[in-house]
Design an enzyme around this catalytic site. Structure first.
Site, PDB file in Angstrom:
ATOM      1  N   PRO A  61      20.912   7.662   7.949  1.00 32.96           N
ATOM      2  CA  PRO A  61      20.812   6.459   7.108  1.00 32.96           C
ATOM      3  C   PRO A  61      19.726   6.575   6.036  1.00 32.96           C
ATOM      4  O   PRO A  61      19.698   5.781   5.103  1.00 32.96           O
ATOM      5  CB  PRO A  61      20.452   5.342   8.102  1.00 32.96           C
ATOM      6  CG  PRO A  61      20.732   5.891   9.449  1.00 32.96           C
ATOM      7  CD  PRO A  61      20.591   7.378   9.345  1.00 32.96           C
ATOM      8  N   GLU A 102      17.378   8.426  18.116  1.00 29.71           N
ATOM      9  CA  GLU A 102      16.530   7.920  17.018  1.00 29.71           C
ATOM     10  C   GLU A 102      16.459   8.918  15.879  1.00 29.71           C
ATOM     11  O   GLU A 102      15.844   8.644  14.842  1.00 29.71           O
ATOM     12  CB  GLU A 102      15.111   7.635  17.515  1.00 29.71           C
ATOM     13  CG  GLU A 102      14.889   6.383  18.359  1.00 29.71           C
ATOM     14  CD  GLU A 102      16.133   5.703  18.894  1.00 29.71           C
ATOM     15  OE1 GLU A 102      16.700   4.855  18.173  1.00 29.71           O
ATOM     16  OE2 GLU A 102      16.540   5.985  20.034  1.00 29.71           O
ATOM     17  N   ARG A 133      39.707  16.943   0.291  1.00 32.39           N
ATOM     18  CA  ARG A 133      40.716  16.573  -0.711  1.00 32.39           C
ATOM     19  C   ARG A 133      40.286  16.922  -2.136  1.00 32.39           C
ATOM     20  O   ARG A 133      41.075  16.766  -3.068  1.00 32.39           O
ATOM     21  CB  ARG A 133      41.143  15.112  -0.553  1.00 32.39           C
ATOM     22  CG  ARG A 133      40.055  14.104  -0.687  1.00 32.39           C
ATOM     23  CD  ARG A 133      40.520  12.710  -0.322  1.00 32.39           C
ATOM     24  NE  ARG A 133      41.640  12.223  -1.133  1.00 32.39           N
ATOM     25  CZ  ARG A 133      41.563  11.960  -2.431  1.00 32.39           C
ATOM     26  NH1 ARG A 133      40.424  12.150  -3.072  1.00 32.39           N
ATOM     27  NH2 ARG A 133      42.605  11.515  -3.091  1.00 32.39           N
ATOM     28  N   ASP A 150      42.164   9.294  -8.889  1.00 30.24           N
ATOM     29  CA  ASP A 150      41.721   8.401  -7.842  1.00 30.24           C
ATOM     30  C   ASP A 150      40.870   7.288  -8.367  1.00 30.24           C
ATOM     31  O   ASP A 150      40.079   7.458  -9.282  1.00 30.24           O
ATOM     32  CB  ASP A 150      40.847   9.156  -6.826  1.00 30.24           C
ATOM     33  CG  ASP A 150      41.677  10.071  -5.982  1.00 30.24           C
ATOM     34  OD1 ASP A 150      42.891   9.860  -5.938  1.00 30.24           O
ATOM     35  OD2 ASP A 150      41.098  10.977  -5.382  1.00 30.24           O
TER      36      ASP A 150
HETATM   37  N1  4GX Z   1      25.139   7.592   7.449  1.00 30.24           N
HETATM   38  N2  4GX Z   1      23.468   7.234  11.812  1.00 30.24           N
HETATM   39  C1  4GX Z   1      22.549   9.379  12.560  1.00 30.24           C
HETATM   40  C2  4GX Z   1      20.720   9.447  14.166  1.00 30.24           C
HETATM   41  C3  4GX Z   1      19.834  10.048  13.132  1.00 30.24           C
HETATM   42  C4  4GX Z   1      18.801   9.338  12.523  1.00 30.24           C
HETATM   43  C5  4GX Z   1      18.006   9.966  11.588  1.00 30.24           C
HETATM   44  C6  4GX Z   1      19.281  11.933  11.915  1.00 30.24           C
HETATM   45  C7  4GX Z   1      18.250  11.282  11.298  1.00 30.24           C
HETATM   46  C8  4GX Z   1      24.363   7.255   9.480  1.00 30.24           C
HETATM   47  C9  4GX Z   1      24.861   6.639   8.310  1.00 30.24           C
HETATM   48  C10 4GX Z   1      23.902   6.566  10.683  1.00 30.24           C
HETATM   49  C11 4GX Z   1      22.711   6.535  12.831  1.00 30.24           C
HETATM   50  C12 4GX Z   1      23.784   8.615  12.119  1.00 30.24           C
HETATM   51  C13 4GX Z   1      21.491   7.337  13.249  1.00 30.24           C
HETATM   52  N3  4GX Z   1      20.066  11.333  12.825  1.00 30.24           N
HETATM   53  N4  4GX Z   1      24.366   8.555   9.247  1.00 30.24           N
HETATM   54  N5  4GX Z   1      21.860   8.688  13.633  1.00 30.24           N
HETATM   55  N6  4GX Z   1      25.010   5.329   8.094  1.00 30.24           N
HETATM   56  O1  4GX Z   1      23.867   5.360  10.686  1.00 30.24           O
HETATM   57  O2  4GX Z   1      24.838   8.766   8.004  1.00 30.24           O
END
Ligand code: 4GX
Length: 248
Positions: A89, A116, A154, A169
Site C-alpha cells: 500500500p 505487517e 495484455r 482501451d
Molecule cells: N496494493 N497489501 C501487502 C503486506 C505488506 C505491507 C507492506 C509489503 C509491505 C496492497 C495494495 C495491500 C496489504 C498487500 C499489506 N507487504 N498491496 N500487505 N493495496 O493492501 O498492493
C-alpha cells in the site's frame, strides 16, 4: 516477458494465471511466470519466514534472510540490474501509464508481502520499485501481483486477439468507454440506438466518441483534464456542461 513471483502462497496463482489470455500468452511463449515459495529458502528446522517486530507492537514481519536467499538463488546474476517490485500500500499507485512503463521490461521480479509487511532491509537491498493497486488494505501482495501480471500480460504484443487492441482501451485513451450493444436488437423493451444499426460509419464513430465523453464527464470529470481532446470534443463538452450538472 518473464515474471518471477516470490510468495508464501504460490498455489494462489494457479487459477487466475491458467485461464484465458494469460494462459494463451504462456502457451505461446510470450509470457513466462515462475512462482517461488519463499519458505523453500529457509534454513532453520521450522522453516520460519516471519518474526515479531523489534521495538514491540503487534503483528509479524517477514524475515529478510529467506527473501534474500530466494532472490539470490533464483535470479542469480540477473538480480543487480533487473526491476524488483514490492507490492504494498506504500507504493506508487498502478495506472495504465505505470503499466505501460513496466511493460517495456523483459524480466521482472515481484515480491508478495504478508502480515505487517517485510523487514525494511528487503527494500534497502533489493526493491527497485514499490507498487500499490489502490488505496485499500488486502491480506497480502498476491492479489496485487496477479492484478499487475494481468495488466502487463495484455500489453505484450500478440497476447490479445486481433479484435481487441490495447491502444483503444479505456484509460489508454484517457477517457472512459461508452455503451456497447450486441444482439438482440430489443430486450425487455430496451432497443439499440438507431445510429448503431444505420450503417453510417462516420456517424457511429462520432456517436461513440460523444457517449464516451458524456460518461467521462458524468463519472470521472477529472480525467478530461489530462485527456487528448480535439476541437470537436471540446465543443461537445461545452454543450454537455449546459444540460448535465457534473457530480460534486
Ligand atoms: N496494493 N497489501 C501487502 C503486506 C505488506 C505491507 C507492506 C509489503 C509491505 C496492497 C495494495 C495491500 C496489504 C498487500 C499489506 N507487504 N498491496 N500487505 N493495496 O493492501 O498492493
Amino acid at each position: 516477458m518473464q515474471i518471477d513471483v516470490f510468495t508464501l502462497f504460490p498455489d494462489m496463482f494457479v487459477g487466475p494465471l491458467t485461464e484465458s489470455i494469460i494462459a494463451r500468452a504462456q502457451e505461446n511463449n510470450l509470457l513466462t511466470i515462475k512462482r517461488h515459495n519463499i519458505r523453500d529458502f529457509t534454513t532453520d528446522k521450522h522453516h520460519i519466514t516471519d518474526d515479531t517486530p523489534y521495538g514491540g507492537g503487534g503483528g509479524m514481519i517477514m524475515k529478510v534472510d529467506p527473501i534474500a536467499a530466494a532472490l539470490a538463488t533464483t535470479l542469480g546474476d540477473a538480480l543487480p540490474d533487473m526491476p524488483v517490485i514490492l507490492l504494498s500500500p506504500q507504493g506508487r499507485v498502478l495506472t495504465q501509464q505505470v503499466a505501460q512503463e513496466l511493460a517495456r521490461q523483459a524480466r521482472l521480479a515481484l515480491i508478495c508481502g504478508r502480515y505487517e509487511g517485510v523487514d525494511e532491509r528487503v527494500r534497502q537491498l533489493f526493491v527497485t520499485d514499490e507498487i500499490s493497486i489502490g488505496d485499500y488494505v488486502l491480506t497480502g501482495g498476491e492479489l496485487p501481483a496477479m492484478v499487475l501480471i494481468d495488466v502487463l500480460a495484455r500489453l505484450i504484443p500478440g497476447a490479445l486477439g486481433a479484435a481487441d487492441a490495447a491502444e483503444n482501451d479505456s484509460h489508454a485513451t484517457g477517457i472512459l468507454e461508452g455503451p456497447h450493444y450486441t444482439r438482440p436488437a430489443t430486450f425487455r423493451g430496451l432497443t439499440v440506438p438507431d445510429v448503431l444499426t444505420g450503417g453510417h460509419h462516420a456517424r457511429i464513430q462520432r456517436w461513440r466518441r460523444e457517449q464516451a465523453l458524456r460518461r467521462t464527464w458524468q463519472r470521472r470529470p477529472e480525467l478530461l483534464l489530462s485527456a487528448a481532446l480535439d476541437e470537436a470534443d471540446k465543443w461537445f463538452l461545452m454543450t454537455l456542461a449546459e444540460e448535465d450538472a457534473p457530480p460534486p
